[in-house]
Scaffold this motif. Structure first.
Motif, PDB file in Angstrom:
ATOM      1  N   THR A 179       0.796  -1.233   0.000  1.00 30.07           N
ATOM      2  CA  THR A 179       0.000   0.000   0.000  1.00 30.07           C
ATOM      3  C   THR A 179       0.826   1.279   0.000  1.00 30.07           C
ATOM      4  O   THR A 179       0.276   2.356  -0.231  1.00 30.07           O
ATOM      5  CB  THR A 179      -0.924   0.039   1.230  1.00 30.07           C
ATOM      6  OG1 THR A 179      -0.117   0.143   2.419  1.00 30.07           O
ATOM      7  CG2 THR A 179      -1.769  -1.221   1.322  1.00 30.07           C
ATOM      8  N   ARG A 198      -0.004  -9.244  -7.760  1.00 32.76           N
ATOM      9  CA  ARG A 198      -0.711 -10.524  -7.780  1.00 32.76           C
ATOM     10  C   ARG A 198      -2.059 -10.487  -7.077  1.00 32.76           C
ATOM     11  O   ARG A 198      -2.785 -11.481  -7.082  1.00 32.76           O
ATOM     12  CB  ARG A 198       0.157 -11.601  -7.128  1.00 32.76           C
ATOM     13  CG  ARG A 198       1.503 -11.791  -7.813  1.00 32.76           C
ATOM     14  CD  ARG A 198       2.271 -12.937  -7.186  1.00 32.76           C
ATOM     15  NE  ARG A 198       3.576 -13.116  -7.801  1.00 32.76           N
ATOM     16  CZ  ARG A 198       4.442 -14.067  -7.473  1.00 32.76           C
ATOM     17  NH1 ARG A 198       4.120 -14.932  -6.504  1.00 32.76           N
ATOM     18  NH2 ARG A 198       5.602 -14.164  -8.077  1.00 32.76           N
ATOM     19  N   LEU A 199      -2.370  -9.389  -6.426  1.00 35.88           N
ATOM     20  CA  LEU A 199      -3.669  -9.290  -5.760  1.00 35.88           C
ATOM     21  C   LEU A 199      -4.200  -7.880  -5.909  1.00 35.88           C
ATOM     22  O   LEU A 199      -3.484  -6.962  -6.284  1.00 35.88           O
ATOM     23  CB  LEU A 199      -3.566  -9.683  -4.277  1.00 35.88           C
ATOM     24  CG  LEU A 199      -2.477  -9.046  -3.415  1.00 35.88           C
ATOM     25  CD1 LEU A 199      -2.833  -7.641  -2.978  1.00 35.88           C
ATOM     26  CD2 LEU A 199      -2.228  -9.902  -2.171  1.00 35.88           C
ATOM     27  N   SER A 200      -5.468  -7.744  -5.635  1.00 35.27           N
ATOM     28  CA  SER A 200      -6.109  -6.444  -5.756  1.00 35.27           C
ATOM     29  C   SER A 200      -5.704  -5.569  -4.573  1.00 35.27           C
ATOM     30  O   SER A 200      -6.025  -5.908  -3.420  1.00 35.27           O
ATOM     31  CB  SER A 200      -7.626  -6.605  -5.773  1.00 35.27           C
ATOM     32  OG  SER A 200      -8.264  -5.367  -5.556  1.00 35.27           O
ATOM     33  N   PRO A 201      -5.014  -4.442  -4.819  1.00 39.03           N
ATOM     34  CA  PRO A 201      -4.665  -3.564  -3.703  1.00 39.03           C
ATOM     35  C   PRO A 201      -5.897  -3.082  -2.933  1.00 39.03           C
ATOM     36  O   PRO A 201      -5.839  -2.906  -1.716  1.00 39.03           O
ATOM     37  CB  PRO A 201      -3.942  -2.396  -4.392  1.00 39.03           C
ATOM     38  CG  PRO A 201      -3.420  -2.967  -5.661  1.00 39.03           C
ATOM     39  CD  PRO A 201      -4.449  -3.977  -6.090  1.00 39.03           C
ATOM     40  N   ALA A 202      -7.006  -2.871  -3.641  1.00 40.83           N
ATOM     41  CA  ALA A 202      -8.220  -2.394  -2.973  1.00 40.83           C
ATOM     42  C   ALA A 202      -8.752  -3.444  -1.992  1.00 40.83           C
ATOM     43  O   ALA A 202      -9.144  -3.122  -0.873  1.00 40.83           O
ATOM     44  CB  ALA A 202      -9.281  -2.036  -4.005  1.00 40.83           C
ATOM     45  N   THR A 203      -8.750  -4.709  -2.417  1.00 41.81           N
ATOM     46  CA  THR A 203      -9.221  -5.780  -1.532  1.00 41.81           C
ATOM     47  C   THR A 203      -8.297  -5.943  -0.340  1.00 41.81           C
ATOM     48  O   THR A 203      -8.750  -6.071   0.808  1.00 41.81           O
ATOM     49  CB  THR A 203      -9.303  -7.103  -2.313  1.00 41.81           C
ATOM     50  OG1 THR A 203     -10.213  -6.935  -3.402  1.00 41.81           O
ATOM     51  CG2 THR A 203      -9.778  -8.232  -1.425  1.00 41.81           C
ATOM     52  N   PHE A 204      -7.009  -5.953  -0.595  1.00 43.02           N
ATOM     53  CA  PHE A 204      -6.030  -6.064   0.480  1.00 43.02           C
ATOM     54  C   PHE A 204      -6.204  -4.909   1.467  1.00 43.02           C
ATOM     55  O   PHE A 204      -6.182  -5.096   2.690  1.00 43.02           O
ATOM     56  CB  PHE A 204      -4.615  -6.048  -0.096  1.00 43.02           C
ATOM     57  CG  PHE A 204      -3.524  -6.161   0.939  1.00 43.02           C
ATOM     58  CD1 PHE A 204      -3.051  -7.396   1.342  1.00 43.02           C
ATOM     59  CD2 PHE A 204      -2.977  -5.021   1.512  1.00 43.02           C
ATOM     60  CE1 PHE A 204      -2.051  -7.503   2.298  1.00 43.02           C
ATOM     61  CE2 PHE A 204      -1.974  -5.118   2.463  1.00 43.02           C
ATOM     62  CZ  PHE A 204      -1.516  -6.358   2.846  1.00 43.02           C
ATOM     63  N   ARG A 205      -6.395  -3.699   0.931  1.00 47.87           N
ATOM     64  CA  ARG A 205      -6.528  -2.518   1.776  1.00 47.87           C
ATOM     65  C   ARG A 205      -7.760  -2.594   2.667  1.00 47.87           C
ATOM     66  O   ARG A 205      -7.704  -2.270   3.854  1.00 47.87           O
ATOM     67  CB  ARG A 205      -6.584  -1.284   0.881  1.00 47.87           C
ATOM     68  CG  ARG A 205      -6.645   0.052   1.576  1.00 47.87           C
ATOM     69  CD  ARG A 205      -6.404   1.147   0.540  1.00 47.87           C
ATOM     70  NE  ARG A 205      -6.760   2.448   1.055  1.00 47.87           N
ATOM     71  CZ  ARG A 205      -7.955   2.983   0.957  1.00 47.87           C
ATOM     72  NH1 ARG A 205      -8.927   2.308   0.379  1.00 47.87           N
ATOM     73  NH2 ARG A 205      -8.199   4.184   1.442  1.00 47.87           N
ATOM     74  N   ARG A 206      -8.884  -3.053   2.108  1.00 49.88           N
ATOM     75  CA  ARG A 206     -10.108  -3.158   2.902  1.00 49.88           C
ATOM     76  C   ARG A 206      -9.947  -4.194   4.022  1.00 49.88           C
ATOM     77  O   ARG A 206     -10.395  -3.971   5.152  1.00 49.88           O
ATOM     78  CB  ARG A 206     -11.296  -3.513   2.005  1.00 49.88           C
ATOM     79  CG  ARG A 206     -11.820  -2.351   1.187  1.00 49.88           C
ATOM     80  CD  ARG A 206     -13.163  -2.681   0.574  1.00 49.88           C
ATOM     81  NE  ARG A 206     -13.070  -3.763  -0.396  1.00 49.88           N
ATOM     82  CZ  ARG A 206     -12.850  -3.584  -1.703  1.00 49.88           C
ATOM     83  NH1 ARG A 206     -12.681  -2.350  -2.181  1.00 49.88           N
ATOM     84  NH2 ARG A 206     -12.795  -4.610  -2.514  1.00 49.88           N
ATOM     85  N   ARG A 210       2.143  -7.062  -4.758  1.00 45.31           N
ATOM     86  CA  ARG A 210       1.311  -5.964  -5.246  1.00 45.31           C
ATOM     87  C   ARG A 210       0.690  -6.271  -6.604  1.00 45.31           C
ATOM     88  O   ARG A 210      -0.453  -5.936  -6.873  1.00 45.31           O
ATOM     89  CB  ARG A 210       2.135  -4.676  -5.326  1.00 45.31           C
ATOM     90  CG  ARG A 210       1.308  -3.448  -5.661  1.00 45.31           C
ATOM     91  CD  ARG A 210       2.188  -2.238  -5.837  1.00 45.31           C
ATOM     92  NE  ARG A 210       2.894  -1.900  -4.608  1.00 45.31           N
ATOM     93  CZ  ARG A 210       3.911  -1.040  -4.551  1.00 45.31           C
ATOM     94  NH1 ARG A 210       4.363  -0.484  -5.655  1.00 45.31           N
ATOM     95  NH2 ARG A 210       4.484  -0.778  -3.401  1.00 45.31           N
TER      96      ARG A 210
END
Length: 249
Positions: free
Chosen positions: A26, A222-230, A220
């Motif tokens: 992030t 390999r996954l959705s930053p938005a999903t990880f952030r939530r 970063r």
């Protein structure tokens, strides 16, 4: 904390590795995660002392890697000075308050940050208001930093509201966090709460933090930053709520 047990050393290493992953994905969050997790295991004052080296190195790296250091310093220096002044004031509370009170304050700061970031809409600060808003925002950020070891409230939402280009925003966050780290170290030292001997333990935490950052940067893409952030913010919200209520249970 200058002679911790092996389980505590392991907890510190795992915490800073996880915090480094969050920062790698992030671009922020290392001090917030470290304070949130370690503040539940050791005193917030001891946790804040552990932040100094990993936070300084990772944020200075973020600061110096950006494209616009000079213009950002000229634009944001009133806010940075206010952060320093506020941190020196807030550090009095962190250094002298009881552990239960500082833990509750740290939890409240985590809840405020996670709740705002999850729920609030992005705001925009008109350029004409920036000279008037930057000093008080910096002062409040400094007081929160000094009292809890959390650098993000309200600096992060405010910097996001200035409409900076993405690279400039990342560098501005690095500037704010670097100044906050140095001010926190100075504030704790001025109040006799930061022991020079603790630097070795803080320096040891740098290795796991950098390894976590590297892993986070690899993740970063390999996954959705938005999903990880939530998910990260939801966990932070629950952790903060538990810490806020702990002294009253």
């Amino acid at each position: 904390m200058t002679d911790p047990s092996l389980p505590v050393l392991g907890a510190i290493a795992v915490t800073f590795f996880a915090a480094g992953i969050v920062k790698g994905v992030t671009g922020m969050g290392l001090p917030t995660v470290a304070m949130g997790v370690l503040g539940a295991l050791i005193s917030p004052l001891a946790a804040a002392s552990l932040l100094i080296v990993p936070s300084f190195v990772t944020n200075a790296w973020q600061l110096l890697a950006g494209p616009a250091l000079g213009p950002l310093v000229r634009r944001l220096w009133p806010m940075m000075l206010a952060i320093c002044a506020g941190t020196m004031l807030g550090a009095t509370w962190l250094a002298n308050a009881e552990a239960g009170a500082t833990t509750a304050a740290l939890g409240a700061a985590l809840v405020a940050y996670a709740g705002y970031t999850l729920l609030a809409r992005q705001i925009r600060v008109p350029a004409r208001l920036e000279p008037w808003l930057s000093p008080p925002v910096g002062a409040v950020t400094g007081v929160v930093t000094g009292a809890t070891g959390v650098f993000v409230i309200p600096a992060v939402p405010y910097l996001q509201s200035l409409g900076l280009p993405r690279d400039d925003l990342v560098q501005a966050l690095g500037l704010s966090f670097t100044v906050s780290t140095l001010a926190l170290a100075a504030g704790l030292g001025a109040h006799g709460a930061f022991e020079p001997q603790a630097l070795w333990l803080s320096a040891l935490a740098l290795g796991p933090a950098l390894a976590g950052m590297h892993a986070g940067q690899a993740l970063r893409g390999r996954l959705s930053p938005a999903t990880f952030r939530r998910l990260f913010l939801a966990c932070l919200l629950l952790l903060g709520a538990e810490m806020s209520l702990r002294p009253f249970v």
